[in-house]
Design a protein around this motif. Sequence first.
Motif: not given
Length: 523
Positions: A53-60, A83-89, A91-101, A106-108
């Motif tokens: 559960f890695d929380s980003p600072s912002a969501v686009l 700053v790093t960026v993760a694309a989230r489709g 949300g069916h990842s298992i281990d936080g692969q689409a998260q960006a602490l 980016i919510e696709m």
Amino acid sequence: MDFALFCTRVNILFLLIALCSPCKFIQSPMDFGPLNFHQTTDTSSLDFGRIVFDSPSAVLRPQSPKEISLLLGFLSASSFSKVTVAARGAGHSIDGQAQALDGIVIEMDSLPSTISIHRGRESGSSYADVSGGALWIELLRESLRFGLAPRSWTDYLYLSVGGTLSNGGISGQTFKHGPQISNVLQLDVVTGKGEQVTCSPTESSELFFAALGGLGQFGIITRARILLQDAPPKVKWVRAFYDDFETFTEDQELLVAMPDAVDYVEGFILLNEQSLHSSSVAFPSHLEFTPEFDSNGSNYRVYHCIEFAIHDYQVESTDVEQVVTEISRKMSHIPSHFYSVEVSYFDFLNRVRMEEVSLRSRGLWEVAHPWLNLFVPKSGIREFKDLLLDNISPTDFEGLVLIYPLLRDKWDANSSAVLPDGGGRAEEQVMYIVGVLRSANPATCAAQCLRDLLRRRRRVAKVATDPRIGAKQYLARHPSQGQWQDHFGRHWDRFVARKAQFDPLSILAPGQGIFPRTYASSS
């Protein structure tokens, strides 16, 4: 410089200052020119695994690929930014692969879901142009309106197109048509440098093959051109049961050697009554199969099931029932336990939806999922099966263990996807996908229990990926770059070179844990 673009860059600069501040004062939606950033959402630090559960600072929530390009272009030119960026489709990842602490997610799904179907005059020339955030179930519904459908699928259809193409995309059709990444004609990708590129096997091919199976490391897929075929009205869906593992795998390999007759092959292990029930929810037939499971869990007997399917185009020249009969005569299943039903093509492809509904009704969908997925060479599958059963307690296992063969030559070696080494043996053309799809029921498995399941998962993965068995993880998240290097093996240098070319500052996909974030040498 265009004044609007200048204002956008200035506004993003203020965003970066906010993101890099130790105060982390981004708490509400902010409008930075055309880019509308939101506070973190309930989903931005949540995925299907419910383990990380890695929380980003912002969501686009972009309205166009141009907005993604503006953000990544500015980040890649910012010398002070980390700053790093993760694309989230979906949300069916298992281990936080689409998260960006502490980064940006980016919510696709906010991109317009566009699907355009093009029917070709010749066989194999039909295709669909699909936005990266669209779901496969949406593409299925739209393409069926034209009597068409993609050739290769995932078992669960409520996943984003860009998400599965960034990993591989596999199901029971993979032995015949290859994974989803082998059925793509063209991509639109926004690289880590903010460049919007249309690529294909002949145009910007290095980016095309890098993005397919590239774990989101090289760019964000915003559009894909997917190969289509004629869709059958009906499907003959068959299940056969076994009490011997070697016979089970031999019959699976028999079926995948008949691609002209068989259109889908999967299999699973039955550990207990629960796994039998969960695997049969979607199968619309009464299964008169009552295996004797040992409730004490000692010297228990394990059963196996093969399911295969044949497309029924309902033409007079083909008797699908006769084809099934001829195939069954070549198989060595338990004689009294062979079942078949006819269903619509849509219902067959959407079969896991019924299992989802069942799990939701039992409170077992929104729970932790310590899943493990592996590609296992044929030469190591028996030893892996023994390893797996030594680390599973059949009395309390909730979920499903999938196991079925794939063929190496259906995968394009130019893509970034990683398969086990073939070992130089002809039989290693065959490999197996094994999915240990476990649910951690919170009513019976609290925090300590989940930690124990994760330790067992690591133990199985470590032994399985040792050269003795030679497996490779699929949908993995390794804890160190050294382990990623072992994972990619002889393809590591190519992966690193592609990263340097398309995302040199390692802005993208931090949740995979492959590359540490670097800085620009100049602004």
